[in-house]
Design a protein around this motif. Structure first.
Motif, PDB file in Angstrom:
ATOM      1  N   ARG A   2      11.622  -7.523   4.198  1.00 56.54           N
ATOM      2  CA  ARG A   2      10.974  -6.289   4.632  1.00 56.54           C
ATOM      3  C   ARG A   2       9.553  -6.544   5.110  1.00 56.54           C
ATOM      4  N   ALA A   3       8.814  -7.403   4.412  1.00 57.80           N
ATOM      5  CA  ALA A   3       7.430  -7.682   4.796  1.00 57.80           C
ATOM      6  C   ALA A   3       7.383  -8.292   6.192  1.00 57.80           C
ATOM      7  N   ALA A   4       8.268  -9.243   6.469  1.00 61.38           N
ATOM      8  CA  ALA A   4       8.302  -9.878   7.786  1.00 61.38           C
ATOM      9  C   ALA A   4       8.699  -8.876   8.857  1.00 61.38           C
ATOM     10  N   ALA A   5       9.617  -7.971   8.527  1.00 60.44           N
ATOM     11  CA  ALA A   5      10.052  -6.966   9.495  1.00 60.44           C
ATOM     12  C   ALA A   5       8.911  -6.018   9.847  1.00 60.44           C
ATOM     13  N   LEU A   6       8.191  -5.528   8.835  1.00 62.04           N
ATOM     14  CA  LEU A   6       7.070  -4.631   9.094  1.00 62.04           C
ATOM     15  C   LEU A   6       5.973  -5.341   9.880  1.00 62.04           C
ATOM     16  N   LEU A   7       5.763  -6.607   9.574  1.00 63.40           N
ATOM     17  CA  LEU A   7       4.748  -7.370  10.293  1.00 63.40           C
ATOM     18  C   LEU A   7       5.127  -7.527  11.758  1.00 63.40           C
ATOM     19  N   THR A  43       2.802  -6.068  14.962  1.00 68.37           N
ATOM     20  CA  THR A  43       2.176  -7.031  15.877  1.00 68.37           C
ATOM     21  C   THR A  43       2.847  -7.075  17.250  1.00 68.37           C
ATOM     22  N   GLY A  44       3.933  -6.319  17.434  1.00 64.06           N
ATOM     23  CA  GLY A  44       4.718  -6.448  18.651  1.00 64.06           C
ATOM     24  C   GLY A  44       4.081  -5.856  19.892  1.00 64.06           C
ATOM     25  N   GLY A  45       3.368  -4.733  19.738  1.00 59.04           N
ATOM     26  CA  GLY A  45       2.711  -4.110  20.884  1.00 59.04           C
ATOM     27  C   GLY A  45       3.639  -3.243  21.715  1.00 59.04           C
ATOM     28  N   ASP A  46       3.105  -2.761  22.844  1.00 54.76           N
ATOM     29  CA  ASP A  46       3.832  -1.912  23.792  1.00 54.76           C
ATOM     30  C   ASP A  46       4.179  -0.544  23.211  1.00 54.76           C
ATOM     31  N   ASP A  47       3.395  -0.058  22.251  1.00 53.01           N
ATOM     32  CA  ASP A  47       3.656   1.265  21.682  1.00 53.01           C
ATOM     33  C   ASP A  47       2.855   2.361  22.387  1.00 53.01           C
ATOM     34  N   TYR A  48       1.665   2.035  22.844  1.00 55.03           N
ATOM     35  CA  TYR A  48       0.800   2.967  23.572  1.00 55.03           C
ATOM     36  C   TYR A  48       0.521   4.245  22.778  1.00 55.03           C
ATOM     37  N   GLU A  49       0.364   4.057  21.474  1.00 58.27           N
ATOM     38  CA  GLU A  49      -0.178   5.091  20.611  1.00 58.27           C
ATOM     39  C   GLU A  49      -1.683   4.848  20.490  1.00 58.27           C
ATOM     40  N   VAL A  50      -2.356   5.580  19.643  1.00 54.44           N
ATOM     41  CA  VAL A  50      -3.803   5.434  19.467  1.00 54.44           C
ATOM     42  C   VAL A  50      -4.096   5.122  18.008  1.00 54.44           C
ATOM     43  N   VAL A  51      -4.861   4.059  17.754  1.00 56.02           N
ATOM     44  CA  VAL A  51      -5.367   3.762  16.414  1.00 56.02           C
ATOM     45  C   VAL A  51      -6.844   4.119  16.410  1.00 56.02           C
ATOM     46  N   ALA A  52      -7.271   4.841  15.367  1.00 52.39           N
ATOM     47  CA  ALA A  52      -8.629   5.380  15.360  1.00 52.39           C
ATOM     48  C   ALA A  52      -9.219   5.361  13.959  1.00 52.39           C
ATOM     49  N   ALA A  53     -10.542   5.393  13.921  1.00 41.94           N
ATOM     50  CA  ALA A  53     -11.285   5.463  12.660  1.00 41.94           C
ATOM     51  C   ALA A  53     -11.875   6.862  12.529  1.00 41.94           C
ATOM     52  N   PHE A  54     -11.627   7.508  11.386  1.00 40.05           N
ATOM     53  CA  PHE A  54     -12.105   8.867  11.139  1.00 40.05           C
ATOM     54  C   PHE A  54     -12.964   8.901   9.882  1.00 40.05           C
ATOM     55  N   PRO A  55     -13.994   9.743   9.847  1.00 40.03           N
ATOM     56  CA  PRO A  55     -14.859   9.804   8.672  1.00 40.03           C
ATOM     57  C   PRO A  55     -14.217  10.486   7.466  1.00 40.03           C
ATOM     58  N   GLY A  56     -13.103  11.155   7.665  1.00 40.95           N
ATOM     59  CA  GLY A  56     -12.383  11.810   6.573  1.00 40.95           C
ATOM     60  C   GLY A  56     -10.913  11.863   6.902  1.00 40.95           C
ATOM     61  N   ALA A 110      -3.792  -7.161   5.810  1.00 39.35           N
ATOM     62  CA  ALA A 110      -2.644  -6.264   5.751  1.00 39.35           C
ATOM     63  C   ALA A 110      -1.889  -6.487   4.450  1.00 39.35           C
ATOM     64  N   ARG A 111      -1.294  -5.397   3.940  1.00 32.94           N
ATOM     65  CA  ARG A 111      -0.552  -5.453   2.688  1.00 32.94           C
ATOM     66  C   ARG A 111       0.827  -4.824   2.863  1.00 32.94           C
ATOM     67  N   VAL A 112       1.793  -5.346   2.099  1.00 34.67           N
ATOM     68  CA  VAL A 112       3.117  -4.743   1.955  1.00 34.67           C
ATOM     69  C   VAL A 112       3.437  -4.738   0.468  1.00 34.67           C
ATOM     70  N   ASP A 113       3.845  -3.583  -0.059  1.00 33.74           N
ATOM     71  CA  ASP A 113       4.110  -3.444  -1.492  1.00 33.74           C
ATOM     72  C   ASP A 113       2.914  -3.875  -2.329  1.00 33.74           C
ATOM     73  N   GLY A 114       1.729  -3.646  -1.795  1.00 32.55           N
ATOM     74  CA  GLY A 114       0.516  -3.966  -2.534  1.00 32.55           C
ATOM     75  C   GLY A 114       0.097  -5.418  -2.478  1.00 32.55           C
ATOM     76  N   HIS A 115       0.885  -6.252  -1.805  1.00 37.33           N
ATOM     77  CA  HIS A 115       0.584  -7.679  -1.741  1.00 37.33           C
ATOM     78  C   HIS A 115       0.107  -8.063  -0.339  1.00 37.33           C
ATOM     79  N   PRO A 116      -0.896  -8.925  -0.242  1.00 34.45           N
ATOM     80  CA  PRO A 116      -1.376  -9.361   1.084  1.00 34.45           C
ATOM     81  C   PRO A 116      -0.279 -10.120   1.825  1.00 34.45           C
ATOM     82  N   VAL A 117      -0.226  -9.939   3.154  1.00 38.34           N
ATOM     83  CA  VAL A 117       0.694 -10.695   3.992  1.00 38.34           C
ATOM     84  C   VAL A 117      -0.113 -11.534   4.965  1.00 38.34           C
ATOM     85  N   ASN A 118       0.410 -12.687   5.285  1.00 37.29           N
ATOM     86  CA  ASN A 118      -0.286 -13.601   6.181  1.00 37.29           C
ATOM     87  C   ASN A 118      -0.115 -13.139   7.624  1.00 37.29           C
ATOM     88  N   VAL A 119      -1.228 -12.829   8.279  1.00 36.08           N
ATOM     89  CA  VAL A 119      -1.195 -12.379   9.668  1.00 36.08           C
ATOM     90  C   VAL A 119      -1.626 -13.549  10.549  1.00 36.08           C
TER      91      VAL A 119
END
Length: 323
Positions: A264-269, A273-286, A306-315
């Motif tokens: 699961r961790a590899a799948a989520l990673l 990392t795959g790209g081509d989603d064309y969504e927006v990632v943003a930083a908000f104060p709240g 990055a974490r999966v199930d609370g554990h760091p994953v190697n990016v």
């Protein structure tokens, strides 16, 4: 919009100026600064109280889309990936410039299909073609588009501006683009066509412009990959980002694919990392506004963890690398 040639170059089968008039002049929408594509330049009128926002993306056959892709879909995606950049800057699009290099395989029917697809989306998004260039090439097919948009003066949302303690959030769903490519390549099934549709005809998040202007400290569109583009925000802002991949929003098709993977961790990673989603990632104060899902936070330091199930994953690879 013109078509210069190198000495000794093989002339096209049709007159380029008449073809430009036939295929592309209607796409100006009568914009006065385009001069019916009869000049070598255009005029972009000033708009008091607004900044002119300019972005540019190029697409190459065999790199950004499969060889043999339908010309109309190429044109639509070319426009949409540029509008995605404007959306992440909270800028409203109004015009564009196009450059196209036709290879031998792009005959009259293919060029007409390209112009028809582009025209459909220019109309849908209220964008006018203001000028550009057409040339011939031995290949591969290459096209570049420069998109123009307006943002209220001083209100364009930059990558820089995120602060430690900000919430990192993303719009829509993540991972459909990379799975769409896997479906196109025959690696996975896509019975509903959702994944390939998201790859071929992404939706620029222009509906989020106002929310970004009102609430976001920083933003980027998710083209290279969620982790890579969150990293771009972090680097520009001089801080770090911590992401919880368990919170990453997934479409039903992507969630079903993850459930079928042995790791699961590899799948989520892979989705992050795959790209081509064309969504927006943003930083908000709240808490992020409607349309965004919180997935992490801005932290002191640098880089992306990055974490999966609370554990760091190697990016090892954060996303698409252009070079």
């Amino acid at each position: 919009m013109r078509s210069p040639k190198m000495p000794g170059a093989k002339p096209p089968a049709t007159d380029e100026f008449s073809e430009i008039a036939r295929l592309f002049r209607p796409l100006t929408g009568g914009a006065p600064g385009a001069f019916d594509l009869l000049d070598d330049a255009a005029i972009v009128p000033q708009r008091p109280g607004f900044d002119l926002v300019v972005t540019k993306d190029a697409m190459v056959e065999g790199v950004h889309f499969p060889v043999g892709e339908r010309p109309g879909l190429i044109a639509r995606k070319l426009l949409r990936v540029n509008l995605s950049d404007l959306a992440a800057k909270a800028a409203e699009p109004f015009g564009c410039f196009l450059a196209v290099a036709w290879p031998p395989g792009f005959g009259a029917a293919e060029r007409e299909a390209f112009a028809r697809g582009l025209g459909e989306d220019l109309t849908a998004f209220g964008v006018a073609l203001l000028g550009g260039d057409t040339v011939s090439t031995p290949g591969p097919f290459t096209a570049s588009l420069t998109a123009l948009g307006w943002a209220p003066e001083g209100r364009m949302v930059r990558r820089a501006g995120a602060r430690a303690g900000d919430v990192i959030a993303v719009s829509g769903t993540i991972g459909d683009g990379v799975l769409g490519l896997a479906a196109v390549n025959g690696e996975i099934a896509d019975p509903s066509g959702w994944l390939t549709g998201r790859l071929r005809v992404p939706t620029p998040r222009l509906d989020l412009c106002e929310a970004l202007r009102e609430h976001a400290h920083a933003a980027a569109d998710v083209s290279d990959g969620l982790i890579a583009d969150a990293g771009h925000v972090a680097e520009a802002s001089g801080c770090g980002v911590s992401l919880d991949l368990d919170e990453m929003p997934l479409s039903p098709a992507a969630a079903a694919w993850v459930d079928g993977q042995p790791n699961r961790a590899a799948a989520l990673l892979r989705l992050a990392t795959g790209g081509d989603d064309y969504e927006v990632v943003a930083a908000f104060p709240g808490s992020p506004p409607e349309g965004f899902t919180p997935i992490g936070e801005v932290v002191f330091g640098s880089g992306v963890e990055a974490r999966v199930d609370g554990h760091p994953v190697n990016v090892a690879e954060r996303g698409w690398r252009h070079l």
